[in-house]
Design a protein around this motif. Sequence first.
Motif, PDB file in Angstrom:
ATOM      1  N   CYS A   1      -4.680   6.537   6.396  1.00  7.52           N
ATOM      2  CA  CYS A   1      -4.462   7.930   6.001  1.00  7.52           C
ATOM      3  C   CYS A   1      -5.497   8.797   6.706  1.00  7.52           C
ATOM      4  CB  CYS A   1      -4.574   8.083   4.487  1.00  7.52           C
ATOM      5  SG  CYS A   1      -4.473   9.788   3.912  1.00  7.52           S
ATOM      6  N   HIS A   2      -5.018   9.690   7.566  1.00  8.09           N
ATOM      7  CA  HIS A   2      -5.920  10.585   8.284  1.00  8.09           C
ATOM      8  C   HIS A   2      -5.858  11.964   7.644  1.00  8.09           C
ATOM      9  CE1 HIS A   2      -8.224  12.440  11.459  1.00  8.09           C
ATOM     10  NE2 HIS A   2      -7.247  13.311  11.663  1.00  8.09           N
ATOM     11  N   LEU A   3      -6.948  12.382   7.034  1.00  8.74           N
ATOM     12  CA  LEU A   3      -7.005  13.654   6.338  1.00  8.74           C
ATOM     13  C   LEU A   3      -7.473  14.752   7.290  1.00  8.74           C
ATOM     14  CD1 LEU A   3      -6.683  15.036   3.550  1.00  8.74           C
ATOM     15  CD2 LEU A   3      -9.125  14.597   3.178  1.00  8.74           C
ATOM     16  N   GLN A   4      -6.736  15.881   7.249  1.00 12.51           N
ATOM     17  CA  GLN A   4      -7.090  17.011   8.108  1.00 12.51           C
ATOM     18  C   GLN A   4      -6.807  18.292   7.326  1.00 12.51           C
ATOM     19  OE1 GLN A   4      -4.513  18.866  11.251  1.00 12.51           O
ATOM     20  NE2 GLN A   4      -5.701  17.503  12.566  1.00 12.51           N
ATOM     21  N   ALA A   5      -7.889  18.916   6.845  1.00  9.85           N
ATOM     22  CA  ALA A   5      -7.749  20.145   6.050  1.00  9.85           C
ATOM     23  C   ALA A   5      -6.807  19.888   4.877  1.00  9.85           C
ATOM     24  CB  ALA A   5      -7.274  21.292   6.923  1.00  9.85           C
ATOM     25  N   ASN A   6      -5.686  20.579   4.821  1.00 13.21           N
ATOM     26  CA  ASN A   6      -4.758  20.440   3.704  1.00 13.21           C
ATOM     27  C   ASN A   6      -3.599  19.493   4.027  1.00 13.21           C
ATOM     28  OD1 ASN A   6      -3.763  22.218   5.632  1.00 13.21           O
ATOM     29  ND2 ASN A   6      -2.457  23.290   4.171  1.00 13.21           N
ATOM     30  N   ARG A   7      -3.752  18.664   5.054  1.00 12.78           N
ATOM     31  CA  ARG A   7      -2.699  17.724   5.431  1.00 12.78           C
ATOM     32  C   ARG A   7      -3.245  16.306   5.499  1.00 12.78           C
ATOM     33  NH1 ARG A   7      -2.625  21.348  10.081  1.00 12.78           N
ATOM     34  NH2 ARG A   7      -1.408  23.198   9.540  1.00 12.78           N
ATOM     35  N   TRP A   8      -2.395  15.346   5.151  1.00 15.10           N
ATOM     36  CA  TRP A   8      -2.749  13.966   5.470  1.00 15.10           C
ATOM     37  C   TRP A   8      -1.617  13.330   6.255  1.00 15.10           C
ATOM     38  CZ3 TRP A   8       0.707  10.792   2.998  1.00 15.10           C
ATOM     39  CH2 TRP A   8       1.150  11.128   1.704  1.00 15.10           C
ATOM     40  N   PHE A   9      -2.024  12.659   7.329  1.00 16.11           N
ATOM     41  CA  PHE A   9      -1.095  12.047   8.268  1.00 16.11           C
ATOM     42  C   PHE A   9      -0.972  10.556   8.001  1.00 16.11           C
ATOM     43  CE2 PHE A   9      -2.424  15.939  10.214  1.00 16.11           C
ATOM     44  CZ  PHE A   9      -1.351  16.371  10.966  1.00 16.11           C
TER      45      PHE A   9
ATOM     46  N   PHE B   1      13.879 -11.897  20.357  1.00 17.98           N
ATOM     47  CA  PHE B   1      12.833 -10.951  20.740  1.00 17.98           C
ATOM     48  C   PHE B   1      12.613  -9.955  19.606  1.00 17.98           C
ATOM     49  CE2 PHE B   1      14.448 -12.259  24.940  1.00 17.98           C
ATOM     50  CZ  PHE B   1      13.245 -12.650  25.522  1.00 17.98           C
ATOM     51  N   SER B   2      11.411  -9.387  19.566  1.00 18.23           N
ATOM     52  CA  SER B   2      11.089  -8.377  18.559  1.00 18.23           C
ATOM     53  C   SER B   2      10.951  -7.019  19.223  1.00 18.23           C
ATOM     54  CB  SER B   2       9.779  -8.730  17.843  1.00 18.23           C
ATOM     55  OG  SER B   2       9.914  -9.930  17.114  1.00 18.23           O
ATOM     56  N   ARG B   3      11.404  -5.993  18.508  1.00 15.41           N
ATOM     57  CA  ARG B   3      11.290  -4.616  18.989  1.00 15.41           C
ATOM     58  C   ARG B   3      10.620  -3.789  17.892  1.00 15.41           C
ATOM     59  NH1 ARG B   3      16.817  -2.251  20.635  1.00 15.41           N
ATOM     60  NH2 ARG B   3      17.209  -2.528  18.403  1.00 15.41           N
ATOM     61  N   SER B   4       9.581  -3.056  18.270  1.00 10.44           N
ATOM     62  CA  SER B   4       8.811  -2.297  17.289  1.00 10.44           C
ATOM     63  C   SER B   4       8.861  -0.808  17.600  1.00 10.44           C
ATOM     64  CB  SER B   4       7.351  -2.756  17.264  1.00 10.44           C
ATOM     65  OG  SER B   4       7.246  -4.108  16.880  1.00 10.44           O
ATOM     66  N   SER B   5       8.758   0.000  16.551  1.00 14.01           N
ATOM     67  CA  SER B   5       8.697   1.450  16.697  1.00 14.01           C
ATOM     68  C   SER B   5       7.711   2.000  15.677  1.00 14.01           C
ATOM     69  CB  SER B   5      10.077   2.078  16.497  1.00 14.01           C
ATOM     70  OG  SER B   5      10.553   1.829  15.181  1.00 14.01           O
ATOM     71  N   LEU B   6       7.115   3.128  16.010  1.00 14.04           N
ATOM     72  CA  LEU B   6       6.138   3.776  15.132  1.00 14.04           C
ATOM     73  C   LEU B   6       6.610   5.199  14.855  1.00 14.04           C
ATOM     74  CD1 LEU B   6       3.256   3.234  13.852  1.00 14.04           C
ATOM     75  CD2 LEU B   6       2.364   4.595  15.737  1.00 14.04           C
ATOM     76  N   THR B   7       6.694   5.531  13.577  1.00 11.66           N
ATOM     77  CA  THR B   7       7.117   6.877  13.173  1.00 11.66           C
ATOM     78  C   THR B   7       5.996   7.535  12.376  1.00 11.66           C
ATOM     79  OG1 THR B   7       9.419   6.148  13.028  1.00 11.66           O
ATOM     80  CG2 THR B   7       8.848   8.222  11.938  1.00 11.66           C
ATOM     81  N   GLN B   8       5.567   8.692  12.829  1.00 10.20           N
ATOM     82  CA  GLN B   8       4.482   9.410  12.164  1.00 10.20           C
ATOM     83  C   GLN B   8       5.025  10.506  11.262  1.00 10.20           C
ATOM     84  OE1 GLN B   8       2.914  10.392  16.031  1.00 10.20           O
ATOM     85  NE2 GLN B   8       1.002   9.324  15.596  1.00 10.20           N
ATOM     86  N   GLY B   9       4.199  10.933  10.342  1.00  9.13           N
ATOM     87  CA  GLY B   9       4.567  12.026   9.456  1.00  9.13           C
ATOM     88  C   GLY B   9       3.326  12.601   8.811  1.00  9.13           C
ATOM     89  N   TYR B  10       3.500  13.717   8.118  1.00  8.28           N
ATOM     90  CA  TYR B  10       2.364  14.272   7.382  1.00  8.28           C
ATOM     91  C   TYR B  10       2.834  14.981   6.118  1.00  8.28           C
ATOM     92  CZ  TYR B  10       3.331  18.851   9.675  1.00  8.28           C
ATOM     93  OH  TYR B  10       3.899  20.022  10.114  1.00  8.28           O
ATOM     94  N   TYR B  11       1.954  15.002   5.146  1.00  8.90           N
ATOM     95  CA  TYR B  11       2.177  15.760   3.925  1.00  8.90           C
ATOM     96  C   TYR B  11       1.290  16.988   3.983  1.00  8.90           C
ATOM     97  CZ  TYR B  11       1.628  17.327  -0.887  1.00  8.90           C
ATOM     98  OH  TYR B  11       1.558  18.107  -2.022  1.00  8.90           O
ATOM     99  N   ASP B  12       1.880  18.152   3.738  1.00  8.41           N
ATOM    100  CA  ASP B  12       1.157  19.414   3.757  1.00  8.41           C
ATOM    101  C   ASP B  12       1.072  19.930   2.327  1.00  8.41           C
ATOM    102  OD1 ASP B  12       0.683  22.321   3.885  1.00  8.41           O
ATOM    103  OD2 ASP B  12       0.814  22.024   6.054  1.00  8.41           O
ATOM    104  N   SER B  13      -0.132  19.929   1.758  1.00  5.98           N
ATOM    105  CA  SER B  13      -0.295  20.325   0.365  1.00  5.98           C
ATOM    106  C   SER B  13      -0.141  21.829   0.166  1.00  5.98           C
ATOM    107  CB  SER B  13      -1.667  19.874  -0.158  1.00  5.98           C
ATOM    108  OG  SER B  13      -2.721  20.464   0.587  1.00  5.98           O
ATOM    109  N   GLU B  14      -0.356  22.614   1.219  1.00 11.21           N
ATOM    110  CA  GLU B  14      -0.203  24.062   1.096  1.00 11.21           C
ATOM    111  C   GLU B  14       1.257  24.442   0.850  1.00 11.21           C
ATOM    112  OE1 GLU B  14      -0.952  28.199   3.645  1.00 11.21           O
ATOM    113  OE2 GLU B  14      -1.600  26.264   4.454  1.00 11.21           O
ATOM    114  N   HIS B  15       2.154  23.806   1.587  1.00 11.22           N
ATOM    115  CA  HIS B  15       3.574  24.109   1.448  1.00 11.22           C
ATOM    116  C   HIS B  15       4.304  23.069   0.607  1.00 11.22           C
ATOM    117  CE1 HIS B  15       2.269  25.965   5.320  1.00 11.22           C
ATOM    118  NE2 HIS B  15       2.849  27.010   4.761  1.00 11.22           N
TER     119      HIS B  15
END
Length: 302
Positions: free
Chosen positions: A56-64, A119-133
């Motif tokens: 969990c990467h915290l940045q101001a009012n968001r966590w990624f 074979f294996s196939r991998s993917s990475l999906t990012q997102g964030y939660y914005d507490s202000e909105h």
Amino acid sequence: MWFKNVRVYQLASPLTLDQASLEQAFAEYKFVPCSGQEAVRSGFSFPLHQSITQYCHLQANRWFFAVKRQEKVLPAAVINEELQPKIDSMAQEQGRPLSRKEKQALKEELIQTLLPRAFSRSSLTQGYYDSEHNWLVINTGGAGKAEDILALLRKALGSLPALPWLDNHKLNNSLQLWLQHQALPQGFVPGSDVELKAPDEEGAKVKFSNHLLSAEEVQTHLQDKLVTRIALQQTDGLSLTVSDDNGIKQIRYPDLLTEQHEELGWEDLALRLDADLLLMADSLNKALLAIQQQVAGQQDSI
């Protein structure tokens, strides 16, 4: 780090967990590679970089956050090549053609034997939660993939009352108006791409690309068709496409924005990635908020 297609969800109530609690919750559902007999597996990974071991990467009012998915790849041609001899052999033993159910059972058994060698196939999906909105922004264009990530978040957090951020009926009304150059989100002008579809059974479709959307040949389609997606452009920022399924796609950021931190270099990886995230999320949030406010306001007036 620059989100290209997003699904946005509005939460019914704010998330109040601190970073330590979130880190622990995500770590309990961290990504582990598929075992020999598993076809797919998902879990939380590191949102910044694999070398920065923080779930969990915290940045101001968001966590990624980030979710990694791994799936085994079994081409249909490979399965069919090995399946047909088994079907023929069993049919000869039984002295009759196999039923569909029997063929399916053989196929499922074969897949289980092939999985350890796949074979294996991998993917990475990012997102964030914005507490202000109080919304979740997930970097994917697919509703199904976004729902899978929401399901994993619910497991980790216990509950997550999330709904699409825009009402579909209200959004459809706004899409029609935007093509008519009316009631546009603040700071936006129409782009040059639009798709429309007739609401009848035939569902005739028309698509314009790199076209002047105010042209009569485009506008006449509003008489019998509904806008399913339209490109919008900020006068001083990013461009994107809004779809009638609540998706925001084809997000493009101006070069002045993406190159703003080039002088930082990459020696301090965490600093550079964090700086780019801040720019990206600030720019994207500004656009999302303008769209949300316009749709809600237009909806109230209809």
